[in-house]
Enzyme design. Sequence first.
Site, short mmCIF file in Angstrom:
data_model
loop_
_atom_site.label_atom_id
_atom_site.label_comp_id
_atom_site.label_asym_id
_atom_site.label_seq_id
_atom_site.Cartn_x
_atom_site.Cartn_y
_atom_site.Cartn_z
N ASP A 191 20.06 -6.78 -12.26
CA ASP A 191 18.67 -6.76 -11.79
C ASP A 191 18.68 -6.56 -10.28
O ASP A 191 19.71 -6.75 -9.63
CB ASP A 191 17.95 -8.06 -12.18
CG ASP A 191 16.45 -7.86 -12.31
OD1 ASP A 191 15.96 -6.77 -11.94
OD2 ASP A 191 15.76 -8.78 -12.76
N ASP A 192 17.50 -6.19 -9.73
CA ASP A 192 17.47 -5.86 -8.30
C ASP A 192 17.38 -7.10 -7.41
O ASP A 192 17.85 -7.09 -6.28
CB ASP A 192 16.32 -4.91 -7.99
CG ASP A 192 15.00 -5.47 -8.45
OD1 ASP A 192 14.34 -6.18 -7.66
OD2 ASP A 192 14.62 -5.24 -9.61
N ASN A 212 -0.76 1.21 5.93
CA ASN A 212 0.24 0.48 5.15
C ASN A 212 0.97 -0.42 6.12
O ASN A 212 1.52 0.06 7.10
CB ASN A 212 1.22 1.46 4.48
CG ASN A 212 2.35 0.73 3.76
OD1 ASN A 212 2.21 -0.41 3.36
ND2 ASN A 212 3.47 1.41 3.60
N GLY A 213 0.96 -1.73 5.86
CA GLY A 213 1.65 -2.66 6.75
C GLY A 213 0.84 -3.93 6.94
O GLY A 213 -0.05 -4.23 6.15
N CYS A 225 0.80 -1.23 0.00
CA CYS A 225 0.00 0.00 0.00
C CYS A 225 0.83 1.28 0.00
O CYS A 225 2.00 1.28 0.32
CB CYS A 225 -0.87 0.07 1.25
SG CYS A 225 -1.94 -1.33 1.44
N TYR A 266 13.98 -2.21 -3.86
CA TYR A 266 13.00 -2.36 -4.92
C TYR A 266 11.75 -1.47 -4.82
O TYR A 266 11.35 -0.88 -5.81
CB TYR A 266 12.55 -3.82 -4.97
CG TYR A 266 11.42 -4.09 -5.92
CD1 TYR A 266 11.58 -3.98 -7.30
CD2 TYR A 266 10.17 -4.44 -5.44
CE1 TYR A 266 10.53 -4.21 -8.17
CE2 TYR A 266 9.11 -4.67 -6.31
CZ TYR A 266 9.30 -4.56 -7.67
OH TYR A 266 8.26 -4.78 -8.52
N GLY A 306 0.74 0.18 -5.20
CA GLY A 306 -0.52 -0.56 -5.16
C GLY A 306 -1.41 -0.13 -6.30
O GLY A 306 -1.65 1.07 -6.47
#
Length: 463
Positions: A360-361, A108-109, A8, A257, A34
């Site tokens: 790449d990450d 968020n969480g 989120c 990321y 999101g």
Amino acid sequence: MEDWNEKCAVVGIYSVHNASILSYYSLFSMQHRGQEASGISTSNGKKIFTYKKNGLVSDVFNKNILSKLEGNSSIGHNRYSTAGEDSINDCQPIFAKYALGEIAIVHNGNLTNTKKLRQSLIQEGAIFQSHLDTENLIHLIAKSNKNNLENRIIDGLNQIKGAYAFVFLSRTKMFAVRDKHGLRPLSLGKIINPDGSFGYIVASETCAFDLINAEYIRDIEPGEMIVFEGLNSKQPTLKSIKIFPQNPYPCIFEYVYFARPDSKIFGKNVYQIRKQMGIQLAKEHKINANMVIPVPDSGVAAAIGYSAESGIPFELGIIRNHYVGRTFIEPTQSTRELKVRLKLNPISELIADKDIIIIDDSIVRGTTSKQIIKILRQAGVKKIHLFISSPPTISPCFYGVDTPDKSELICANHSLEEVRDFIGADSLEFLSLEGLKKSIQSDLKEKFCQACFDGKYIDELEG
Ligand code: SF4
């Protein structure tokens, strides 16, 4: 990066003209956190208005809807949903009427003591409308016997566990709070109104501030609640309450990321850290090659860093199509290659017959990396070295990030050589955990949640 999704984004705007429009733009800038649903609640001082729906921010809201979300304070939410939880009831903000008035909340969480708590609330007579862990907190606030909302929120927070950045809206106040570990980010900023008065913003990422000309002040501290008071006055006030003694373990994966590179997360710019991760990767793993190529977009900053440190030229050898919407019919398992090609296409004229380092990450299941390497081979590349700018991901997240089970994490179940063989690269290397931490800080004293890299969850670390 496949199958590793931030759940989120949250925003709160206080005492600012056109609060709904500013929330809209803020959510728009945080769409990457999101894409399943979006919602905004506003207050005009007398009443809370809410609108939420499944879809992207630009699809959910229009001028007409935003004009009906009246008032100078607002909170907003972008949601990433897991399968089976996509009803409108599971979108946020959650709005409720209770003994002291009205309240809306965004989160968020991920709360970790949800099940037990919900069962006991149901036994006491509570009726739930959603699958959201956040709804528990609404009930705890409603049933609290404290005499004002501030104390009821604190009462509720004392009964929940887990990772959270919450923003609450009442008719006249706003409250922003982070858990004692500060796992999820939440920053505070200031907005100047056209008439010279000012208001405030809180948001998961500071990229939301830039879009609406807000000035970054600081992060909300772990365990801190900020109470915003004086709606519509020339100088609304902030009150900081230390609810819990802080014990910071911010999520290190935000740097790897999740966050946008132009954001400041936990007080530091993400792009500069990702570039440093590339520099560190080159220090740890040197190899001869014709060029360094990022997997766009998340590998770009680290590839620039790798190229700068190694002296190997940087090239954009893979082009990303940014217009692949979520509405596109998902290809079946048998056409995974098409799925990757929809997003990424190599420039064969540039890379044919060359030795290349792909940056790449991270690697999760390994299936996307395998497909990328396949299309690079088809484009005629001679040798492919896949270098990852973070350590192997070996454990799932329980703190608000949607991750596959451990059994599906390729690095959790296979040796480096087996992973290399599966994805089909000529060589495969990862940044060390110490190297990742060095890229973020110089003294290595700061603690982070890094459980997805080392399997050590905070509860265990706390003893
Ligand atoms: S487990 Fe990983 S993704 Fe989850 S909070 Fe910790 S570092 Fe972040």
